[in-house]
Design an enzyme around this catalytic site. Structure first.
Site, PDB file in Angstrom:
ATOM      1  N   PRO A   6       4.814   2.040   9.554  1.00 20.66           N
ATOM      2  CA  PRO A   6       4.624   0.638   9.172  1.00 20.66           C
ATOM      3  C   PRO A   6       4.491   0.401   7.672  1.00 20.66           C
ATOM      4  O   PRO A   6       3.882  -0.608   7.266  1.00 20.66           O
ATOM      5  CB  PRO A   6       3.312   0.292   9.874  1.00 20.66           C
ATOM      6  CG  PRO A   6       2.507   1.560   9.745  1.00 20.66           C
ATOM      7  CD  PRO A   6       3.518   2.688   9.865  1.00 20.66           C
ATOM      8  N   ASP A   7       5.008   1.292   6.825  1.00 22.54           N
ATOM      9  CA  ASP A   7       4.754   1.187   5.384  1.00 22.54           C
ATOM     10  C   ASP A   7       5.092  -0.185   4.804  1.00 22.54           C
ATOM     11  O   ASP A   7       4.279  -0.789   4.090  1.00 22.54           O
ATOM     12  CB  ASP A   7       5.543   2.254   4.642  1.00 22.54           C
ATOM     13  CG  ASP A   7       4.995   3.653   4.856  1.00 22.54           C
ATOM     14  OD1 ASP A   7       4.551   4.264   3.876  1.00 22.54           O
ATOM     15  OD2 ASP A   7       5.007   4.119   6.001  1.00 22.54           O
TER      16      ASP A   7
END
Length: 803
Positions: free
Chosen positions: A556-557
């Site tokens: 989920p960066d």
């Protein structure tokens, strides 16, 4: 707890797509008023429904109020105009043109309230050839390029878990809305915003033309057909009580793993220090690791990995996630009321502010629950009279200690929209993005992630370097970091110490699992976060529990970076009123938990019912990813209701299916899924996927062709809207396509595309202009290694020659 957006009023006219944006703004303290027709929003029936309660609606509408009004009667439009005059932001996701047809469009209401921020959210945008197309999560996954990279080689591509798209789009909406609102309080001018969910996923979920992690060194984006062999990027191994995943990126991590294996001679060659060499040798390397891990438990392997410096994480099912001690101790999961009389274990929220969680406070409202409440006029915030043409974040200074993808993406949001972002770099500990290229070459991810920034080379571990940083803090607005918890404090830069220097400073820290709870010291990377939060367990084919297909993504960066940016901007808005900054914390695990919230809550309320669905929507039939004419060509189709079913039968020339009483309702079609799926598959098998999708969309059936990355650059909708720009760099052989903007604004200009700095490129300029250092003082600091202007700095070369 004092929340940063208290006093901000938001009218929420979203329907399904975009509902999570208002929820996050409400978490941050905004008064969010959900506007619904008297019969209720369609999303109140969104599946899964348990005991009459829609789980998606309950989660995405917590902390909101509900007021009903009908646009087709005389009182409804008048009531909406009255509410708009007492509000700051309006977010709507109605069919393009619907509100304007009622005299309630952006131009109509903004003529009454010039300072109003109006955000229109639609599947594909308010303009362009796809303007009226229907967007579902599978359609957006297919058309955005995400689907083409998900799945196993040689078989059908695989849809990621449901919910990630809606929540990701919601984060983009919230960021765009606050950008325009911040500009309003600075300049006095509102704005109209046109946000496309399609563009948000193309550029913001896991962009093919955007910042990537260091794992990109082991993969190619140039594969024309089929999926990458993603299972070997971050391999999964069976252990005594489940599965674990390892994440070997740095040389030191591999060396520790090599020793753990007993230093096998076959892998002693230094070439295995590189990711590509280990990837190529996976067939012989991974069986050795599998044999080692098979006799140990998850906890034993994670603990031993931590002791050796090898990133290891458990692959957790949703049931295990709900019972995880860390998520309980950290406050990531809480037990609360989500509907009258219904309690559940839920993700509490994205962010902590001043050490306290900003999350669910009140359950989602009943229909019209606040109809009788007087929505009184508010005391308007004092607004400035700044330059209308200025970038919305002009005048802000951000000190960026961030690294890798999350760090680059977080600070880029501010740099793109006018803030002076100074990336702090140390030549002895280079950012992982810079390490992915050797010599004088520049990694594309650096060009993408650090555009519009400046770079300061300084050794913060030296007393002199630390003092220079503190002097910069005195004149800064924001400090960003994503180190292991406690690192910033150990460097002498805790929020408390920096606030003594500058009480107005906003400090944002992020890590994989947060600063509290038993996992706070764990080595964390995106693949381990996904595995620990249940995302990986759902991102697989239904018949293969060990073939996890999330190895190709850095989720989920990017979305976690947007989540953090929203909180930072909210804190800056609040600071205009209070004169005080604050400290913020985002755990990437919390981003994944919130976005997987529907499945977690459903599993908690109905244990054993949530499994990996593959490409079949559990609540819609026909649905799936179907093969089309050509080599590895696919089209995603989802039929959600009876009207879409009848339209589909007409297009595929199957009136017999439309008249078949066995298939008349959604429930009946689910019982006969194989039959209705087969009918769609037969029709698509001889057709071009893009032509077929356009034909289906013409009658309102959600469909989208699977596009590969190069196709995005020529897609008619993205081209029409100018969704891509180009960025260049002196060290690149050619310009790169890149995101042009977060949304289309009426007044806010698209970001510039200044090339990313070389490490330390602006060192002399920054310390001279901001700290008043003279040439001799700078030269002395360069000689001592405190300042690191970079190899291209001619002055530093002259200084070195005098040593």
């Amino acid at each position: 707890m004092t929340l940063p957006l208290r006093g901000v009023r938001v009218l929420d006219l979203t329907e399904g797509l975009g509902e999570s944006a208002g929820r996050y703004l409400a978490d941050l303290g905004a008064e969010v008023i959900r506007i619904e027709p008297s019969v209720g929003s369609r999303s109140r029936a969104a599946e899964p429904v348990i005991d009459g309660v829609s789980v998606p609606f309950a989660l995405r509408n917590a902390n909101k109020l509900s007021i009903t009004l009908d646009l087709d009667n005389e009182a409804g439009p008048s009531r909406l105009r009255e509410l708009a005059q007492r509000s700051d932001i309006l977010i709507e996701s109605q069919r393009p043109g619907l509100l304007a047809d009622h005299g309630l469009g952006a131009e109509d209401l903004r003529s009454l309230v010039p300072g109003l921020v109006w955000v229109s959210v639609s599947g594909f945008g308010q303009t362009g050839p796809y303007r009226d197309w229907v967007a579902t999560e599978p359609v957006l996954y297919a058309m955005s390029g995400v689907l083409s990279r998900s799945g196993a080689p040689g078989v059908e591509p695989l849809l990621p878990p449901a919910g990630l798209v809606e929540e990701s789009v919601g984060a983009h909406i919230a960021w765009a809305a606050l950008l325009a609102y911040h500009r309003k309080v600075v300049s006095g001018y509102g704005d109209t915003v046109d946000l496309s969910a399609f563009e948000a996923i193309v550029h913001g979920f896991d962009p093919g033309f955007g910042t990537q992690g260091s794992a990109a060194a082991g993969r190619s984006e140039d594969y024309p057909r089929g999926r990458p062999d993603a299972a070997n990027f971050y391999p999964v191994f069976a252990c005594k009580d489940g599965h674990v995943r390892i994440c070997l990126l740095a040389k030191r991590q591999w060396r520790a793993m090599f020793e753990w294996l007993g230093s096998p001679e076959a892998f002693a060659d230094p070439r295995f220090d590189t990711i590509p060499a280990r990837f190529a040798a996976a067939d012989t390397l991974h069986p050795l690791i599998a044999e080692l891990f098979a006799t140990h438990t998850q906890d034993e392997l994670v603990a031993e990995g931590a002791r050796r410096g090898v990133p290891v994480g458990g692959v957790h099912t949703l049931t295990e996630v709900l019972a995880t001690e860390h998520f309980d101790a950290s406050g990531s999961l809480i037990d609360t009321e989500i509907a009258p009389g219904m309690h559940a274990r839920v993700p509490s929220g994205y962010i902590s502010i001043g050490g306290e969680r900003a999350g669910i406070r009140t359950r989602a409202p009943q229909l019209g629950e606040q109809d009788d409440i007087d929505i009184a006029p508010r005391e308007r915030p004092v607004v400035g009279s700044g330059d209308r043409s200025a970038a919305p974040l002009a005048g802000l200074r951000v000190l960026d200690l961030g690294v890798i993808v999350f760090g680059a993406e977080l600070s880029r949001q501010f740099a793109d929209y006018g803030a002076d972002v100074i990336k702090i770099e140390n030549a002895d500990f280079p950012d992982g993005l810079r390490q992915s290229k050797r010599g004088s070459a520049l990694a594309a991810s650096v060009a993408w992630g650090h555009r519009n920034k400046r770079s300061l080379g300084v050794d913060l571990r030296s007393p002199e370097g630390a003092d220079l940083f503190r002097r910069l803090v005195a004149g800064a607005d924001v400090v960003l970091a994503n180190f292991k918890p406690g690192t910033l404090a150990s460097m002498g830069f805790s929020y408390e110490s920096l606030a003594k220097i500058n009480p107005r400073i906003v400090v944002s820290e992020s890590s994989s699992f947060g600063s509290t709870g038993p996992w706070r010291t764990r080595l964390g990377y995106g693949p381990l976060v996904r595995a620990s939060c249940g995302v990986s367990a759902l991102w697989r084919y239904p018949d293969d529990a060990e073939l996890l297909c999330d190895g190709q993504t850095v989720y989920p960066d990017h979305i976690a970076a947007h989540v953090a940016a929203i909180a930072v901007l909210a804190a800056l808005i609040d600071r205009r009123n209070t004169g005080r900054g604050t400290n913020l914390e985002v755990a990437q695990a919390d981003t994944a938990l919130v976005q997987l919230g529907v499945q977690l809550v459903t599993e908690g309320l109905r244990p054993g019912t949530v499994t990996a669905p593959g490409n079949s929507d559990p609540y819609a039939a026909p649905s799936g990813v179907f093969p089309c004419a050509g080599d590895d060509e696919w089209c995603a189709v989802t039929v959600r209701d009876d009207d879409e079913w009848k339209a589909l039968c007409g297009i595929i020339d199957r009136p017999d299916l439309a008249d078949d009483g066995r298939l008349a309702t959604r429930e009946q079609r689910l019982e006969h899924r194989a039959e209705v799926d087969a009918a769609v598959a037969a029709w698509l098998s001889a057709r071009d996927p893009q032509d077929a999708a356009a034909t289906l969309q013409s009658v309102g059936v959600p469909a989208g062709a699977m596009l590969r990355l190069p196709q995005l650059l020529t897609d008619p909708q993205l081209t029409h809207r100018g969704s891509f720009t180009t960025i260049g760099h002196d060290l690149l052989f050619a310009d790169l396509p890149a995101s042009a903007r977060v949304a289309v604004f009426d007044d806010i200009a698209d970001p510039p595309a200044r090339q990313a700095p070389l490490a330390g490129q602006h060192t002399r300029e920054i310390v001279a202009d901001l700290l008043g250092l003279g040439d001799n003082e700078i030269d002395d600091l360069v000689r001592s290694g405190v300042l690191q202007p970079g190899a291209e700095d001619t002055s530093s070369t002259e200084v070195a020659a005098t040593r």
